[in-house]
Design a protein around this motif. Structure first.
Motif, mmCIF file in Angstrom:
data_model
loop_
_atom_site.group_PDB
_atom_site.id
_atom_site.type_symbol
_atom_site.label_atom_id
_atom_site.label_comp_id
_atom_site.label_asym_id
_atom_site.label_seq_id
_atom_site.Cartn_x
_atom_site.Cartn_y
_atom_site.Cartn_z
ATOM 1 N N TYR B 55 37.684 29.568 40.540
ATOM 2 C CA TYR B 55 38.733 28.832 40.826
ATOM 3 C C TYR B 55 38.086 27.466 41.366
ATOM 4 C CZ TYR B 55 42.428 32.316 40.323
ATOM 5 O OH TYR B 55 43.171 33.256 39.945
ATOM 6 N N LEU B 63 35.257 28.667 43.841
ATOM 7 C CA LEU B 63 35.179 29.909 44.130
ATOM 8 C C LEU B 63 34.868 30.813 43.105
ATOM 9 C CD1 LEU B 63 35.880 31.684 46.930
ATOM 10 C CD2 LEU B 63 38.228 31.680 45.601
ATOM 11 N N ALA B 65 35.927 34.042 41.726
ATOM 12 C CA ALA B 65 36.546 34.948 42.008
ATOM 13 C C ALA B 65 36.016 36.288 41.353
ATOM 14 C CB ALA B 65 38.230 34.749 41.803
ATOM 15 N N SER B 85 42.025 43.021 49.868
ATOM 16 C CA SER B 85 42.871 41.860 49.458
ATOM 17 C C SER B 85 41.903 40.539 49.335
ATOM 18 C CB SER B 85 43.862 41.481 50.271
ATOM 19 O OG SER B 85 43.730 40.266 50.967
ATOM 20 N N GLY B 86 42.355 39.867 48.121
ATOM 21 C CA GLY B 86 41.365 38.606 47.810
ATOM 22 C C GLY B 86 40.217 39.099 47.069
ATOM 23 N N CYS B 87 39.830 40.017 46.594
ATOM 24 C CA CYS B 87 38.416 40.286 45.677
ATOM 25 C C CYS B 87 38.823 39.995 44.095
ATOM 26 C CB CYS B 87 38.261 41.772 46.028
ATOM 27 S SG CYS B 87 39.266 43.030 45.111
ATOM 28 N N GLY B 88 40.046 39.813 43.687
ATOM 29 C CA GLY B 88 40.253 39.284 42.379
ATOM 30 C C GLY B 88 41.215 40.352 41.538
ATOM 31 N N LYS B 89 41.802 41.067 42.204
ATOM 32 C CA LYS B 89 42.300 42.310 41.323
ATOM 33 C C LYS B 89 43.616 41.471 40.525
ATOM 34 C CE LYS B 89 43.626 44.563 45.033
ATOM 35 N NZ LYS B 89 42.987 43.719 46.128
ATOM 36 N N SER B 90 44.357 40.672 41.276
ATOM 37 C CA SER B 90 45.537 40.047 40.571
ATOM 38 C C SER B 90 44.895 39.188 39.747
ATOM 39 C CB SER B 90 46.217 39.095 41.490
ATOM 40 O OG SER B 90 46.900 39.981 42.483
ATOM 41 N N THR B 91 44.013 38.355 39.849
ATOM 42 C CA THR B 91 43.308 37.570 38.853
ATOM 43 C C THR B 91 42.817 38.379 37.427
ATOM 44 O OG1 THR B 91 42.609 36.120 40.701
ATOM 45 C CG2 THR B 91 41.255 35.775 38.473
ATOM 46 N N ARG B 254 34.268 39.212 46.871
ATOM 47 C CA ARG B 254 33.337 37.835 46.861
ATOM 48 C C ARG B 254 31.827 37.989 46.496
ATOM 49 N NH1 ARG B 254 36.451 33.532 50.585
ATOM 50 N NH2 ARG B 254 38.492 34.142 49.710
HETATM 51 N N1 LIG Z 1 45.265 29.446 41.913
HETATM 52 C C1 LIG Z 1 44.087 29.573 42.754
HETATM 53 N N2 LIG Z 1 43.373 28.711 43.095
HETATM 54 C C2 LIG Z 1 42.378 28.796 44.090
HETATM 55 N N3 LIG Z 1 41.948 30.069 44.370
HETATM 56 C C3 LIG Z 1 42.706 31.163 44.023
HETATM 57 C C4 LIG Z 1 43.720 31.060 43.162
HETATM 58 N N4 LIG Z 1 44.460 32.083 43.032
HETATM 59 C C5 LIG Z 1 43.554 33.222 43.799
HETATM 60 N N5 LIG Z 1 42.437 32.397 44.371
HETATM 61 C C6 LIG Z 1 41.451 33.047 45.334
HETATM 62 O O1 LIG Z 1 40.816 34.056 44.231
HETATM 63 C C7 LIG Z 1 40.669 35.259 45.128
HETATM 64 C C8 LIG Z 1 40.974 36.304 44.281
HETATM 65 O O2 LIG Z 1 42.474 36.224 44.340
HETATM 66 P P1 LIG Z 1 43.527 37.640 43.882
HETATM 67 O O3 LIG Z 1 43.126 37.632 42.424
HETATM 68 O O4 LIG Z 1 44.797 37.017 44.180
HETATM 69 O O5 LIG Z 1 42.945 38.624 44.777
HETATM 70 P P2 LIG Z 1 43.873 39.962 45.084
HETATM 71 O O6 LIG Z 1 44.685 40.278 44.101
HETATM 72 O O7 LIG Z 1 42.704 41.090 44.914
HETATM 73 O O8 LIG Z 1 44.198 39.981 46.572
HETATM 74 C C9 LIG Z 1 41.130 34.883 46.512
HETATM 75 O O9 LIG Z 1 40.029 34.700 47.231
HETATM 76 C C10 LIG Z 1 41.930 33.795 46.558
HETATM 77 O O10 LIG Z 1 42.096 33.038 47.581
#
Ligand SMILES: Nc1ncnc2c1ncn2[C@@H]1O[C@H](COP(=O)(O)OP(=O)(O)O)[C@@H](O)[C@H]1O
Ligand SMILES: [Mg+2]
Lengths: 293, 305
Positions: B55, B63, B65, B85-91, B254
């Motif tokens: 990102y 970053l 991700a 949380s924040g490890c990139g699961k949603s991504t 991360r």
């Molecule tokens: N649109 C974005 N722009 C910049 N950073 C992002 C964005 N979306 C997510 N991130 C970063 O990417 C990392 C992974 O996010 P995310 O996939 O939402 O994690 P999770 O679902 O595991 O909590 C996080 O550190 C978040 O801050």
């Protein structure tokens, strides 16, 4: 940072979730209705008191004859001027002509404004160039377009509509653009995820998602357009409310001037109340937006 | 609003997912090879090869991700992904759904590269993503409408899936009139109604009360068993992952990488409260702890700055 506190995520999540109430929507709604019911009653009482006092003061000042009546007419003189104007149909004709112009000009502005707004929102280049220009153009009072309108169209109906259009269109355009830019991203993602793309994504997702912005743009556009139109009519002196105002001035008839001003206020208020408040209310109740959002 | 009915899973036949030999960690921490029920494998349903995503942050830095994720998801598998949380699961789910493009690497479904969203992969968002301008019923219909199903069939399926999540009487309500848990169930119905091959679920039950969640676990397991869908289920609740998954993938914080995989061989149907489930969860949590700490430290460092 101790690990022990977070050693069992699952139980942490569970205990947090247990307290969640599953249906909190109903009681909140009821409560809202009750308080607004009482609020409306209080507001009406306050307004009746306020306007009675205002009218009383006005009558008192007129009675004291500090200023001559042709400069400071009494409320009853204004009322009779209003009545006379309605009786001989001159006010009714003025209202009809002005409203007709407004409807034509406003419809045109809405259609063109939306197209323009969509174009600007969908194209990075246009957004950075035309979009920025439009925002700065909005600081221009629409009356400034009068000289240009006269040179282009002469003292015609077209010129009046042009001034109205310039006063109105930018609000619609900018709101449309805002809607496209500021609506929550999740809606387009969900839409794409469920198989919408291209025109259908626009029509079924992006357009409804930006509806709150569009409605506020329509409302602002109407208000700006209404002012521009009255101003234009005062200058162009064709039949209409603006012209009736100027006629009152020419005849030194202050009662008529104030009577027409009251009509302009009343019409603006009515349209806002009947059209835009209704739209906003519908939106609020359907979307669950906060009443003041 | 949840009827007091018990959900007696009518002895569903749980599929035996086709698996490659998977290296996994046994309960005593030694690495063992888990016995394979079925050796012959077709192409993976979903395949990630060296998938990375970075990102652009507000400060202009990058970053990372997701860092070179390799993952095979087999047809009919119930795969759970856990991580702080924040490890990139949603991504990761967004990438599989085709809503985002990886910075590098390849994602394939049935061997074909994923380039755009498709109704064969439906994602249930962490924050449900229902449309506020539509009623509950219209929300459920939406995907089917986009697929071009007939009005009659749409209504049929809407009724069916709303009943499945016990929200039949809310068909004409607006999403904002429902509680968070109910909205999430509508989102589940909306996804199921399009009958996708692969269901991607992003912490769908995190905000639900315990009873509703238990019920939906049973329901989801049943649907999965009956339809043979492939499910990728993201959660930060390890017990939930063990309760549901054939396999649990643990992600590191991360950069987001696959840290470890665990095969859950417990018999189904399982229950959240079972000793075996708790014990396996404990094992995974031990591994997860470092990552949680890393994520918390990052959070606190950010707060301090
Ligand atoms: N649109 C974005 N722009 C910049 N950073 C992002 C964005 N979306 C997510 N991130 C970063 O990417 C990392 C992974 O996010 P995310 O996939 O939402 O994690 P999770 O679902 O595991 O909590 C996080 O550190 C978040 O801050
Ligand atoms: Mg997430």
């Amino acid at each position: 940072m101790s690990v022990a506190n977070h050693s069992d995520l699952s139980t942490a999540v569970e205990s947090r979730a247990i307290g969640v109430r599953t249906d909190h929507a109903a009681p909140t709604r009821l409560q809202n209705r009750r308080t607004t019911g009482r609020g409306i009653l209080r507001r009406i009482t306050n307004q009746v008191i306020f306007y009675s006092v205002l009218l009383g003061l006005w009558a008192l000042l007129a009675k004291l004859r500090i200023w001559p009546p042709y400069l400071f007419p009494a409320p009853w003189a204004v009322a009779s001027a209003l009545w006379a104007g309605l009786q001989d149909h001159s006010f009714l004709i003025g209202i009809a002509v002005t409203m007709k112009r407004m409807l034509i000009g406003y419809s045109l502005s809405v259609v063109l404004g939306m197209i323009l707004g969509l174009a600007v929102a969908s194209n990075k280049f246009l957004e950075e160039t035309l979009g920025a220009l439009l925002v700065s153009l909005q600081s221009l009072p629409s009356i400034c377009w009068v000289p240009l309108a006269i040179l282009w169209f002469g003292l015609t109906e077209k010129a009046i509509l042009f001034v109205l259009l310039m006063g109105c269109i930018l609000s619609v355009t900018i709101a449309m653009e805002d809607g496209r830019k500021q609506m929550p991203k999740i809606y387009t993602m969900a839409g794409r995820n469920l198989g919408a793309s291209g025109f259908r994504l626009f029509w079924y997702v992006m357009l409804p998602a930006s509806l709150p912005y569009i409605v506020s743009g329509l409302k602002q556009g109407w208000a700006f357009g209404w002012r521009s139109l009255i101003q234009a009519e005062m200058i162009f002196l064709t039949i209409g409310l603006g012209q009736l105002l100027m006629m009152g001035r020419d005849l030194n008839d202050m009662s008529q001037v104030i009577a027409v001003m009251l009509m302009i206020i009343a019409l603006g208020y009515l349209v806002n109340r009947l059209v835009f408040r209704t739209m906003e209310r519908t939106l609020q109740s359907r979307w669950g937006l906060a009443p003041n959002a | 609003m949840i009827p007091n009915t018990k959900f007696v899973a009518a002895e569903p036949q749980f599929p035996t997912p086709c698996r490659k030999p998977v290296q996994s960690t046994s309960l005593c921490g030694k690495t063992v090879i888990v016995p394979i029920r079925q050796v012959e494998c077709s192409t993976p349903k979903i395949q990630l090869q060296e998938v990375s995503l970075s990102y652009q942050t507000d400060t202009g830095s990058e970053l990372l991700a997701l860092d070179r994720i390799d993952l095979d998801v087999h047809p009919g598998e119930f795969l759970c992904i856990v991580g702080p949380s924040g490890c990139g699961k949603s991504t990761l789910l967004h990438l599989i759904a085709g809503l985002q493009k990886p910075t590098s690497g390849r994602i394939a479904m049935d061997g074909d590269s994923v380039t755009a969203p498709g109704t064969d992969r439906i994602l249930i968002f962490q924050e449900h993503g229902l449309f506020p301008w539509l009623t509950v019923g219209q929300n459920v219909e939406f995907g089917m409408k986009m697929k071009g199903l007939s009005k009659a069939e749409r209504e049929d399926r809407t009724r069916h899936y709303l009943r499945l999540v016990h929200l039949s009487q809310f068909k004409d309500s607006r999403p904002h009139q429902l509680s968070g848990g109910m909205r999430q169930r509508v989102a589940l119905a909306r996804a199921l109604a399009t009958e996708p091959d692969v269901l991607l679920m992003d912490e769908p039950f995190a905000a639900l009360d315990a009873q509703t969640r238990d019920m939906l676990h049973d329901e989801l397991e049943k649907i999965w068993a009956e339809t043979g869908r492939t499910i990728i289920f993201v959660t930060h609740n390890v017990r939930e992952a063990v309760r549901l998954g054939d396999r649990v993938v643990l992600m590191s914080f991360r950069p987001g990488q696959v840290k470890k995989e665990f095969v859950v061989d417990l018999p189904r149907p399982r229950h959240l409260e079972e000793v075996e489930v708790a014990r396996t969860a404990r094992e995974i949590l031990d591994q997860l702890r470092d990552e949680i700490n890393k994520s918390l430290e990052a959070e606190y460092a950010h707060e301090r700055s």
